[in-house]
Design a protein around this motif. Sequence first.
Motif, PDB file in Angstrom:
ATOM      1  N   LYS A   1      14.192  -4.188   8.538  1.00 47.62           N
ATOM      2  CA  LYS A   1      14.435  -2.737  10.381  1.00 47.62           C
ATOM      3  C   LYS A   1      15.522  -1.591   9.221  1.00 47.62           C
ATOM      4  O   LYS A   1      15.808  -2.062   9.486  1.00 47.62           O
ATOM      5  CB  LYS A   1      15.340  -3.642  11.035  1.00 47.62           C
ATOM      6  N   VAL A   2      15.024  -0.543  10.303  1.00 49.76           N
ATOM      7  CA  VAL A   2      15.709   0.868  10.026  1.00 49.76           C
ATOM      8  C   VAL A   2      15.759   0.994  11.618  1.00 49.76           C
ATOM      9  O   VAL A   2      15.205   0.950  12.572  1.00 49.76           O
ATOM     10  CB  VAL A   2      15.020   1.522   8.894  1.00 49.76           C
ATOM     11  N   PRO A   3      16.828   2.205  11.204  1.00 52.91           N
ATOM     12  CA  PRO A   3      16.938   2.743  12.969  1.00 52.91           C
ATOM     13  C   PRO A   3      16.015   4.051  13.166  1.00 52.91           C
ATOM     14  O   PRO A   3      15.204   4.006  12.165  1.00 52.91           O
ATOM     15  CB  PRO A   3      18.662   3.851  12.676  1.00 52.91           C
ATOM     16  N   VAL A   4      15.727   4.058  13.917  1.00 51.77           N
ATOM     17  CA  VAL A   4      14.578   4.717  15.202  1.00 51.77           C
ATOM     18  C   VAL A   4      15.571   6.074  14.798  1.00 51.77           C
ATOM     19  O   VAL A   4      16.686   6.910  14.744  1.00 51.77           O
ATOM     20  CB  VAL A   4      14.923   5.132  16.365  1.00 51.77           C
ATOM     21  N   GLY A   5      14.158   7.124  13.668  1.00 54.64           N
ATOM     22  CA  GLY A   5      14.793   8.796  13.033  1.00 54.64           C
ATOM     23  C   GLY A   5      14.713   8.101  11.930  1.00 54.64           C
ATOM     24  O   GLY A   5      14.542   9.515  11.068  1.00 54.64           O
ATOM     25  N   THR A   6      13.720   7.695  11.432  1.00 51.58           N
ATOM     26  CA  THR A   6      14.347   7.691   9.931  1.00 51.58           C
ATOM     27  C   THR A   6      12.572   7.867   9.302  1.00 51.58           C
ATOM     28  O   THR A   6      12.133   7.750   9.897  1.00 51.58           O
ATOM     29  CB  THR A   6      14.417   5.926   9.124  1.00 51.58           C
ATOM     30  N   HIS A   7      12.689   8.799   8.606  1.00 50.81           N
ATOM     31  CA  HIS A   7      12.063   9.314   7.467  1.00 50.81           C
ATOM     32  C   HIS A   7      11.555   8.554   6.366  1.00 50.81           C
ATOM     33  O   HIS A   7      12.818   8.576   5.476  1.00 50.81           O
ATOM     34  CB  HIS A   7      11.870  10.670   7.230  1.00 50.81           C
ATOM     35  N   ILE A   8      10.734   8.101   5.883  1.00 50.81           N
ATOM     36  CA  ILE A   8      10.442   7.493   4.301  1.00 50.81           C
ATOM     37  C   ILE A   8       9.371   8.753   3.373  1.00 50.81           C
ATOM     38  O   ILE A   8       8.266   9.001   4.353  1.00 50.81           O
ATOM     39  CB  ILE A   8       9.529   6.262   4.853  1.00 50.81           C
ATOM     40  N   THR A   9       9.585   8.876   2.342  1.00 46.56           N
ATOM     41  CA  THR A   9       8.711   8.951   1.581  1.00 46.56           C
ATOM     42  C   THR A   9       8.785   8.766   0.003  1.00 46.56           C
ATOM     43  O   THR A   9       9.688   7.646  -0.081  1.00 46.56           O
ATOM     44  CB  THR A   9       9.678  11.100   1.451  1.00 46.56           C
ATOM     45  N   LEU A  10       7.656   8.422  -0.101  1.00 44.54           N
ATOM     46  CA  LEU A  10       7.437   8.302  -2.122  1.00 44.54           C
ATOM     47  C   LEU A  10       8.285   8.804  -2.719  1.00 44.54           C
ATOM     48  O   LEU A  10       8.083  10.047  -2.559  1.00 44.54           O
ATOM     49  CB  LEU A  10       6.257   7.860  -2.149  1.00 44.54           C
ATOM     50  N   SER A  11       9.208   8.416  -3.865  1.00 42.36           N
ATOM     51  CA  SER A  11       9.596   9.659  -5.012  1.00 42.36           C
ATOM     52  C   SER A  11       8.663  10.334  -5.849  1.00 42.36           C
ATOM     53  O   SER A  11       7.153   8.999  -6.389  1.00 42.36           O
ATOM     54  CB  SER A  11      10.390   7.967  -5.582  1.00 42.36           C
ATOM     55  N   PRO A  12       8.795  11.154  -5.859  1.00 43.11           N
ATOM     56  CA  PRO A  12       8.112  11.805  -6.613  1.00 43.11           C
ATOM     57  C   PRO A  12       7.448  11.615  -7.732  1.00 43.11           C
ATOM     58  O   PRO A  12       6.074  11.947  -8.081  1.00 43.11           O
ATOM     59  CB  PRO A  12       8.717  13.885  -6.492  1.00 43.11           C
ATOM     60  N   ASP A  13       7.993  10.932  -8.817  1.00 43.44           N
ATOM     61  CA  ASP A  13       7.438   9.791  -9.588  1.00 43.44           C
ATOM     62  C   ASP A  13       7.631   8.726 -10.298  1.00 43.44           C
ATOM     63  O   ASP A  13       6.763   8.557 -10.653  1.00 43.44           O
ATOM     64  CB  ASP A  13       9.600  10.655 -11.620  1.00 43.44           C
ATOM     65  N   CYS A  14       7.093   8.309  -8.317  1.00 43.78           N
ATOM     66  CA  CYS A  14       6.437   7.785  -8.926  1.00 43.78           C
ATOM     67  C   CYS A  14       4.655   6.892  -8.150  1.00 43.78           C
ATOM     68  O   CYS A  14       4.854   7.881  -7.364  1.00 43.78           O
ATOM     69  CB  CYS A  14       7.484   6.383  -7.757  1.00 43.78           C
ATOM     70  N   VAL A  15       4.304   6.556  -8.558  1.00 33.65           N
ATOM     71  CA  VAL A  15       2.614   6.281  -8.722  1.00 33.65           C
ATOM     72  C   VAL A  15       2.404   4.504  -8.402  1.00 33.65           C
ATOM     73  O   VAL A  15       3.290   3.511  -8.825  1.00 33.65           O
ATOM     74  CB  VAL A  15       1.626   6.825 -10.198  1.00 33.65           C
ATOM     75  N   LEU A  16       1.882   4.264  -7.156  1.00 37.30           N
ATOM     76  CA  LEU A  16       1.525   3.180  -6.143  1.00 37.30           C
ATOM     77  C   LEU A  16      -0.028   2.600  -7.400  1.00 37.30           C
ATOM     78  O   LEU A  16      -0.359   3.456  -7.385  1.00 37.30           O
ATOM     79  CB  LEU A  16       1.442   3.438  -5.295  1.00 37.30           C
ATOM     80  N   GLU A  17       0.631   1.555  -8.478  1.00 36.69           N
ATOM     81  CA  GLU A  17      -0.803   1.099  -9.019  1.00 36.69           C
ATOM     82  C   GLU A  17      -0.074  -0.195  -9.326  1.00 36.69           C
ATOM     83  O   GLU A  17       0.496  -0.169 -10.072  1.00 36.69           O
ATOM     84  CB  GLU A  17      -1.036   2.285 -10.904  1.00 36.69           C
ATOM     85  N   ARG A  18      -1.669  -1.064  -9.296  1.00 39.78           N
ATOM     86  CA  ARG A  18      -1.370  -2.784  -9.609  1.00 39.78           C
ATOM     87  C   ARG A  18      -1.554  -2.780 -10.937  1.00 39.78           C
ATOM     88  O   ARG A  18      -2.397  -1.957 -11.376  1.00 39.78           O
ATOM     89  CB  ARG A  18      -1.975  -3.325  -7.997  1.00 39.78           C
ATOM     90  N   GLU A  19      -1.004  -3.135 -11.723  1.00 37.48           N
ATOM     91  CA  GLU A  19      -0.733  -3.901 -13.250  1.00 37.48           C
ATOM     92  C   GLU A  19      -1.646  -5.403 -12.990  1.00 37.48           C
ATOM     93  O   GLU A  19      -0.965  -6.210 -13.428  1.00 37.48           O
ATOM     94  CB  GLU A  19       0.200  -3.522 -13.730  1.00 37.48           C
ATOM     95  N   ASN A  20      -3.185  -4.730 -12.993  1.00 35.27           N
ATOM     96  CA  ASN A  20      -3.947  -6.021 -12.706  1.00 35.27           C
ATOM     97  C   ASN A  20      -4.924  -6.471 -14.283  1.00 35.27           C
ATOM     98  O   ASN A  20      -4.582  -5.074 -15.049  1.00 35.27           O
ATOM     99  CB  ASN A  20      -5.128  -5.775 -11.700  1.00 35.27           C
ATOM    100  N   SER A  21      -5.496  -7.133 -14.398  1.00 40.12           N
ATOM    101  CA  SER A  21      -6.157  -7.086 -15.233  1.00 40.12           C
ATOM    102  C   SER A  21      -7.422  -6.438 -15.736  1.00 40.12           C
ATOM    103  O   SER A  21      -7.876  -5.441 -14.692  1.00 40.12           O
ATOM    104  CB  SER A  21      -6.917  -9.109 -16.058  1.00 40.12           C
ATOM    105  N   PRO A  22      -8.693  -5.728 -16.451  1.00 35.17           N
ATOM    106  CA  PRO A  22      -9.530  -5.301 -16.723  1.00 35.17           C
ATOM    107  C   PRO A  22     -10.669  -5.899 -15.543  1.00 35.17           C
ATOM    108  O   PRO A  22     -10.561  -6.783 -15.430  1.00 35.17           O
ATOM    109  CB  PRO A  22      -9.607  -4.503 -17.886  1.00 35.17           C
ATOM    110  N   PRO A  23     -11.511  -4.995 -14.614  1.00 34.29           N
ATOM    111  CA  PRO A  23     -12.758  -5.858 -14.403  1.00 34.29           C
ATOM    112  C   PRO A  23     -13.360  -7.060 -15.090  1.00 34.29           C
ATOM    113  O   PRO A  23     -13.741  -6.526 -16.221  1.00 34.29           O
ATOM    114  CB  PRO A  23     -13.270  -4.866 -14.050  1.00 34.29           C
ATOM    115  N   GLY A  24     -13.382  -7.444 -14.226  1.00 30.20           N
ATOM    116  CA  GLY A  24     -13.615  -9.391 -15.416  1.00 30.20           C
ATOM    117  C   GLY A  24     -13.249 -10.012 -15.989  1.00 30.20           C
ATOM    118  O   GLY A  24     -13.923 -11.271 -16.365  1.00 30.20           O
ATOM    119  N   GLU A  25     -12.048  -9.333 -16.294  1.00 36.36           N
ATOM    120  CA  GLU A  25     -10.662 -10.554 -17.108  1.00 36.36           C
ATOM    121  C   GLU A  25     -10.332 -11.313 -15.756  1.00 36.36           C
ATOM    122  O   GLU A  25     -10.526 -11.177 -14.846  1.00 36.36           O
ATOM    123  CB  GLU A  25     -10.454  -9.376 -17.804  1.00 36.36           C
ATOM    124  N   GLY A  26      -8.986 -11.848 -16.141  1.00 36.10           N
ATOM    125  CA  GLY A  26      -8.114 -12.523 -15.383  1.00 36.10           C
ATOM    126  C   GLY A  26      -8.464 -13.941 -14.640  1.00 36.10           C
ATOM    127  O   GLY A  26      -8.581 -14.283 -13.555  1.00 36.10           O
TER     128      GLY A  26
END
Length: 480
Positions: free
Chosen positions: A180-205
Amino acid sequence: MARLQICRFLYLRQPGTSISASRHLSSTSLSSALARSRRTPLSPALIRHSSPQLTICQQERLFQDESFYTHNITLEKVPGRNPTPYKRRKKADSNFTDIMVVKLSSGAGGDGNVSFLRESGRAKGPPDGGDGGEGGSVYVQPVEGETSLHKIRKRVVAESGRGGSSSQMNGRNGNDVIIKVPVGTHITLSPDCVLERENSPPGEGWIHLSGFKEFNMERQFFKDLKKRKVLDDRAQERIERIQDSFPPDGIDLARPGPPVLLLKGGRGGLGNQHFHTSDIRNPRFATKGRAGLSGVFRFELKLLADLGLVGLPNAGKSTLLRAISNARPRIGHWQFTTLTPSVGTISLDVATTDKTFTVADIPGIIAGASLDRGMGTDFLRHIERAGGLVFVVGLDSEDPIADLRVLITELGQERMDGKRILIVATKADLPRTQVKYDPLVEFTKRRGWKTIPVCAIRKSKDIEILIRVMAETAGVMTTS
């Protein structure tokens, strides 16, 4: 000689004023501080006598570590020594925070289960392994009543899904996290951050029953299943890329509303019951859950106000805001009295209209603020949303026009474009202010700005006039 208190910084204690910081060291006298100098050498500037020219916010660094820096300062006016207990003083500390860098992580999906039905008289029944639960997601919700980001933890992790069980029992889904944040909050992603999941290669797991991994890998039906899983994993990756995309300009939570998804939890794995076919009689394998998602986000609070008060330190902004609103900002004769932004709500005359408008007061701006001097530029974001600006200039100054030029320069033309502007000349009750006021009016008329003189005393006539002029500047009231 004024008594000195040693905290993360060294402050000069004004008469009738006590000082406390959000991170306390033991408050000591100067003599006890000198006794500690064997372990922590003090700068020579800490051992000199105090002078009358020092103000409440002139400070000397006690340590060189930048992490000790904080704006969280509380002034408590008490006569003589502060009798307030430590626990009560701690609750009174200012916790205003308008920028937070937070690492968020959604939960991973639970693994599928490998099990077989066990009944009396049957050596081994059909597969009944349940699916893993879905990982918890991270949501953010703008709510009214919140005025600071200090309650947000710097590390937020949603719960992972539980693994499946026998008897076709699916694992429990991980609990979601709603920030819960105050009204008026602006959220940005860090420039050096990449949203990527660390999954097993396709067909594995895959999850194999103990001792059957090599056996499964050699079977043709398992090789065919791996090819089909490659297609399924790639399709799931496309879905995750859509879910995990974050706007480059960030998310602007300008009004209250339902929770907004930031990070989606991972999908749960499949139990061995899904692989029971005519060709696969005893599937001794299941699949792992999909990984969660982690990212570093910047939460930036921009107060929502119709007008923004801008002025030099000790120009009378807080006194003015207190006179025209229900706010109670700290008022004093020293510079930088306002250490955190505050918002006041102003109600117009009920007989005329029932509308209200809000005014944001930020710390004073000084010359050279764009070069990291003072505190005002740290909070300029809080007036960026305002529809109008109110420049507060004290007529007790030697040159009010020069003060106004400083404010215009430090604010910058970009923050002023498209905004209605009003000039308020405070302390008009002082003698010989008319000589300074007339040139100020001529200066503002050339720019098309309205100027009004006031004496910030509650219920005075000029305050009533000022409220209506400010309402016109805020766009709440039309010009009559």
